[in-house]
Design a protein around this motif. Structure first.
Motif, PDB file in Angstrom:
ATOM      1  N   UNK A  48       0.802  -1.222   0.000  1.00  0.00           N
ATOM      2  CA  UNK A  48       0.000   0.000   0.000  1.00  0.00           C
ATOM      3  C   UNK A  48       0.840   1.280   0.000  1.00  0.00           C
ATOM      4  N   UNK A  49       1.857   1.321   0.849  1.00  0.00           N
ATOM      5  CA  UNK A  49       2.663   2.543   0.949  1.00  0.00           C
ATOM      6  C   UNK A  49       3.348   2.858  -0.383  1.00  0.00           C
ATOM      7  N   UNK A  50       3.985   1.860  -0.972  1.00  0.00           N
ATOM      8  CA  UNK A  50       4.642   2.081  -2.262  1.00  0.00           C
ATOM      9  C   UNK A  50       3.617   2.408  -3.344  1.00  0.00           C
ATOM     10  N   UNK A  51       2.476   1.764  -3.299  1.00  0.00           N
ATOM     11  CA  UNK A  51       1.391   2.030  -4.249  1.00  0.00           C
ATOM     12  C   UNK A  51       1.027   3.509  -4.234  1.00  0.00           C
ATOM     13  N   UNK A  52       0.786   4.039  -3.041  1.00  0.00           N
ATOM     14  CA  UNK A  52       0.433   5.456  -2.927  1.00  0.00           C
ATOM     15  C   UNK A  52       1.592   6.361  -3.336  1.00  0.00           C
ATOM     16  N   UNK A  53       2.799   5.979  -2.985  1.00  0.00           N
ATOM     17  CA  UNK A  53       3.969   6.770  -3.385  1.00  0.00           C
ATOM     18  C   UNK A  53       4.107   6.815  -4.897  1.00  0.00           C
ATOM     19  N   UNK A  67       5.835   4.110 -11.961  1.00  0.00           N
ATOM     20  CA  UNK A  67       4.512   3.508 -11.812  1.00  0.00           C
ATOM     21  C   UNK A  67       4.399   2.236 -12.642  1.00  0.00           C
ATOM     22  N   UNK A  68       4.831   2.308 -13.896  1.00  0.00           N
ATOM     23  CA  UNK A  68       4.718   1.150 -14.792  1.00  0.00           C
ATOM     24  C   UNK A  68       5.555  -0.015 -14.261  1.00  0.00           C
ATOM     25  N   UNK A  69       6.754   0.265 -13.771  1.00  0.00           N
ATOM     26  CA  UNK A  69       7.593  -0.800 -13.201  1.00  0.00           C
ATOM     27  C   UNK A  69       6.907  -1.425 -11.990  1.00  0.00           C
ATOM     28  N   UNK A  70       6.340  -0.591 -11.120  1.00  0.00           N
ATOM     29  CA  UNK A  70       5.626  -1.092  -9.940  1.00  0.00           C
ATOM     30  C   UNK A  70       4.433  -1.946 -10.375  1.00  0.00           C
ATOM     31  N   UNK A  71       3.671  -1.446 -11.327  1.00  0.00           N
ATOM     32  CA  UNK A  71       2.460  -2.135 -11.755  1.00  0.00           C
ATOM     33  C   UNK A  71       2.790  -3.467 -12.431  1.00  0.00           C
ATOM     34  N   UNK A  72       3.826  -3.490 -13.247  1.00  0.00           N
ATOM     35  CA  UNK A  72       4.231  -4.747 -13.885  1.00  0.00           C
ATOM     36  C   UNK A  72       4.720  -5.764 -12.853  1.00  0.00           C
ATOM     37  N   UNK A  73       5.409  -5.286 -11.827  1.00  0.00           N
ATOM     38  CA  UNK A  73       5.828  -6.178 -10.742  1.00  0.00           C
ATOM     39  C   UNK A  73       4.598  -6.738 -10.030  1.00  0.00           C
ATOM     40  N   UNK A  74       3.589  -5.894  -9.829  1.00  0.00           N
ATOM     41  CA  UNK A  74       2.344  -6.342  -9.196  1.00  0.00           C
ATOM     42  C   UNK A  74       1.698  -7.445 -10.023  1.00  0.00           C
TER      43      UNK A  74
END
Length: 184
Positions: A48-53, A67-74
């Motif tokens: 959650x914290x990284x998501x909001x960041x 954002x794209x790197x985070x989302x692809x990791x998700x």
């Protein structure tokens, strides 16, 4: 698309749920999924914290790459977890086919098994009606099977029946595997 919706934040309440449900619907519409059944909520909640960041960084710094790197990791992580769960559910199905047959010695083993896998929390009356309608199983037979499955520890009673009110039963092992944690 998800990030843009979340950044718009168009509603007073429910933006997170709507934004998360848009993900599988979008992937389905783009034919990346055969059914809109891929949910990232578990990953997004646990990060959650990284998501909001990452969302905030889009607005503050135009950091779409982060954002794209985070989302692809998700997506990668959640897909792996989902695959593991599917394998565990398939193994549980095979195991329960044998366990239900041993507990009941019934010709209706597969019908009961399929019913509790399709709806792991149910009222006894609903299962009785389903088995009668689809396979002609008598109500007394179904109630006997449910009693045997409770005695064998396969099913658990969540709410006892009383008078005309049917019992509410559950299949805890399937629910726990599907949730990826012990909930029942």
């Amino acid at each position: 698309m998800h990030a843009q919706f979340e950044l718009l934040h168009p509603f007073k309440d429910g933006n997170g749920r709507i934004g998360r449900i848009l993900i599988p619907l979008f992937l389905y519409q783009k034919r990346a999924l055969s059914q809109p059944m891929f949910y990232l909520s578990e990953y997004l909640e646990s990060h959650r914290e990284e998501y909001y960041q990452r969302l905030k960084a889009i607005s503050a710094e135009a950091d779409w790459n982060g954002w794209i790197a985070f989302f692809l990791q998700a997506i990668t992580t959640q897909a792996g977890q989902n695959s593991t769960r599917v394998t565990a559910i398939q193994a549980l199905y095979v195991q329960m086919k044998l366990a239900i047959q041993e507990a009941t010695h019934s010709q209706y083993t597969v019908h009961v098994l399929d019913a509790i896998f399709s709806k792991p929390i149910f009222r006894s009356s609903d299962l009785t009606a389903k088995l009668h309608k689809e396979f002609g199983v008598h109500a007394k037979t179904t109630l006997s099977l449910l009693r045997q499955l409770k005695e064998a520890g396969i099913l658990r009673e969540l709410k006892a029946g009383s008078g005309r009110r049917p019992a509410t039963l559950c299949f805890p092992r399937l629910i726990n595997v599907a949730e990826g944690r012990e909930v029942l």
